[in-house]
Design a protein around this motif. Sequence first.
Motif, PDB file in Angstrom:
ATOM      1  N   LYS A  78       2.205   3.300   6.936  1.00 28.45           N
ATOM      2  CA  LYS A  78       2.794   1.971   7.043  1.00 28.45           C
ATOM      3  C   LYS A  78       1.806   1.051   7.742  1.00 28.45           C
ATOM      4  O   LYS A  78       1.324   1.362   8.828  1.00 28.45           O
ATOM      5  CB  LYS A  78       4.104   2.033   7.830  1.00 28.45           C
ATOM      6  CG  LYS A  78       4.859   0.711   7.898  1.00 28.45           C
ATOM      7  CD  LYS A  78       6.210   0.893   8.577  1.00 28.45           C
ATOM      8  CE  LYS A  78       6.985  -0.414   8.622  1.00 28.45           C
ATOM      9  NZ  LYS A  78       8.318  -0.230   9.263  1.00 28.45           N
ATOM     10  N   THR A  79       1.492  -0.080   7.122  1.00 29.36           N
ATOM     11  CA  THR A  79       0.526  -1.021   7.677  1.00 29.36           C
ATOM     12  C   THR A  79       1.244  -2.165   8.385  1.00 29.36           C
ATOM     13  O   THR A  79       2.147  -2.785   7.816  1.00 29.36           O
ATOM     14  CB  THR A  79      -0.384  -1.588   6.575  1.00 29.36           C
ATOM     15  OG1 THR A  79      -1.087  -0.505   5.951  1.00 29.36           O
ATOM     16  CG2 THR A  79      -1.396  -2.570   7.156  1.00 29.36           C
ATOM     17  N   PHE A  80       0.829  -2.420   9.618  1.00 31.18           N
ATOM     18  CA  PHE A  80       1.387  -3.519  10.406  1.00 31.18           C
ATOM     19  C   PHE A  80       0.340  -4.621  10.526  1.00 31.18           C
ATOM     20  O   PHE A  80      -0.855  -4.353  10.647  1.00 31.18           O
ATOM     21  CB  PHE A  80       1.772  -3.031  11.808  1.00 31.18           C
ATOM     22  CG  PHE A  80       2.868  -1.999  11.825  1.00 31.18           C
ATOM     23  CD1 PHE A  80       4.205  -2.377  11.872  1.00 31.18           C
ATOM     24  CD2 PHE A  80       2.566  -0.646  11.786  1.00 31.18           C
ATOM     25  CE1 PHE A  80       5.212  -1.428  11.883  1.00 31.18           C
ATOM     26  CE2 PHE A  80       3.560   0.320  11.799  1.00 31.18           C
ATOM     27  CZ  PHE A  80       4.894  -0.068  11.844  1.00 31.18           C
ATOM     28  N   ARG A  81       0.806  -5.860  10.526  1.00 31.37           N
ATOM     29  CA  ARG A  81      -0.107  -7.002  10.622  1.00 31.37           C
ATOM     30  C   ARG A  81      -0.219  -7.549  12.042  1.00 31.37           C
ATOM     31  O   ARG A  81      -1.026  -8.423  12.313  1.00 31.37           O
ATOM     32  CB  ARG A  81       0.361  -8.118   9.684  1.00 31.37           C
ATOM     33  CG  ARG A  81       0.327  -7.746   8.204  1.00 31.37           C
ATOM     34  CD  ARG A  81      -1.034  -7.216   7.773  1.00 31.37           C
ATOM     35  NE  ARG A  81      -1.088  -6.971   6.329  1.00 31.37           N
ATOM     36  CZ  ARG A  81      -2.085  -6.345   5.726  1.00 31.37           C
ATOM     37  NH1 ARG A  81      -3.106  -5.871   6.443  1.00 31.37           N
ATOM     38  NH2 ARG A  81      -2.080  -6.158   4.414  1.00 31.37           N
ATOM     39  N   SER A  82       0.597  -7.027  12.963  1.00 36.51           N
ATOM     40  CA  SER A  82       0.514  -7.476  14.356  1.00 36.51           C
ATOM     41  C   SER A  82       0.919  -6.334  15.268  1.00 36.51           C
ATOM     42  O   SER A  82       1.674  -5.429  14.867  1.00 36.51           O
ATOM     43  CB  SER A  82       1.416  -8.685  14.615  1.00 36.51           C
ATOM     44  OG  SER A  82       2.782  -8.300  14.556  1.00 36.51           O
TER      45      SER A  82
ATOM     46  N   GLY B 244       1.703   4.982  11.101  1.00 35.98           N
ATOM     47  CA  GLY B 244       1.353   3.581  10.910  1.00 35.98           C
ATOM     48  C   GLY B 244      -0.015   3.220  11.446  1.00 35.98           C
ATOM     49  O   GLY B 244      -0.647   3.980  12.177  1.00 35.98           O
ATOM     50  N   VAL B 245      -0.477   2.031  11.071  1.00 39.26           N
ATOM     51  CA  VAL B 245      -1.770   1.518  11.525  1.00 39.26           C
ATOM     52  C   VAL B 245      -1.690   0.003  11.616  1.00 39.26           C
ATOM     53  O   VAL B 245      -0.960  -0.642  10.853  1.00 39.26           O
ATOM     54  CB  VAL B 245      -2.896   1.935  10.558  1.00 39.26           C
ATOM     55  CG1 VAL B 245      -2.714   1.288   9.185  1.00 39.26           C
ATOM     56  CG2 VAL B 245      -4.279   1.582  11.130  1.00 39.26           C
ATOM     57  N   LEU B 246      -2.425  -0.557  12.555  1.00 37.40           N
ATOM     58  CA  LEU B 246      -2.521  -2.007  12.688  1.00 37.40           C
ATOM     59  C   LEU B 246      -3.781  -2.486  11.980  1.00 37.40           C
ATOM     60  O   LEU B 246      -4.894  -2.174  12.388  1.00 37.40           O
ATOM     61  CB  LEU B 246      -2.565  -2.399  14.169  1.00 37.40           C
ATOM     62  CG  LEU B 246      -2.858  -3.875  14.485  1.00 37.40           C
ATOM     63  CD1 LEU B 246      -1.823  -4.788  13.829  1.00 37.40           C
ATOM     64  CD2 LEU B 246      -2.884  -4.110  15.987  1.00 37.40           C
TER      65      LEU B 246
END
Length: 347
Positions: free
Chosen positions: A50-54, A33-35
């Motif tokens: 997987k992209t995280f927004r926070s 994942g990455v922020l």
Amino acid sequence: MQPINTALCSYGMSGHIFHAPFISVNPNFNLYGVLERTKNETEKHYPNIKTFRSLEAMLSDDNIELIVVNTPNITHYEFSKKVIEAGKHLIVEKPFTTSVVEAEELIKLAKEKNVILSVYHNRRYDSDFLTIKQVLSENLIGELVEAEFHYDRFDPLLSYKVHKEKPTAGVGSLYDLGSHLIDQALQLFGMPNALFADLDSYRPNSKVGDYFDVKLYYPNHRVILKSSYFVREPLPGSILHGTKGSFIKTRADIQEKQLQAGKRPNIKHWGEEPETERGLLHTEKDGKTIREHIPTATGNYMTYYDGIFDAIRNHKNIPVTAEDGMLVIKVIETALKSNEQKKVVNL
């Protein structure tokens, strides 16, 4: 053995160049994942990520074991504390923190939470540094008298990255470039007894330091660390003088250039410098004076990530400890004090 699901806190140069390529090709890791708060840059290179927004959303994902805190320097403490409290292992980009107090608190918290905490001092795995270690370990120049290490550039313009030009804690070339040289010096020689630092800024309209000249005092030798953004003609990266001779080496590790060119660290000849960059050894050997260029060691930042895997899965030593990172910050804080007081300061 199960690969370590790993996430990045950002995908700027640090994530794109220095972390994602190594994580993605190492079978012991999974770039999970990455922020990215608004963009989807990472997906262009790693479609399955997987992209995280926070940060909170990332920390709540139980699949993640390891997080790389590679955000701006001033945020390292805040992000790292949250990662540790969430029970995740973490790698913090250099410089570790902006102060020794912050570093001490994170070290204590990581021990309480029983998580691996490491600082990404990748320049320990540069080809030139590994060669210098070899020269010293083999006593090729005798007892060291003086060593001088440079990290110079010709870059008179202010950075487009606004956070790098704001006069806040942890900003300036002493933190960004100096942390590399300081860590290398501490690895080679240990903590100095005292230091003297001359810090300044020369770029037009610069509000942060872009020049440093730091002298480290050891019982039997001196070490000089220098950096300027106004060096158009490169100087040798390393100059060592001993009781038997000298060793001079360019700063020529090619890994960053390979990564910027889109190459990955699983290719043949990774980290091998061209022969034209071999270091010059002028010394005495078997009663004779010799002057020759010697082979350069092969650089490989993957060694760091292999060490992280062993630390997490096999309970081996952490390749770069948080205590190592804290000592670098201690030297930086002492250098700032020395520059302010214009005198030699004991450590």
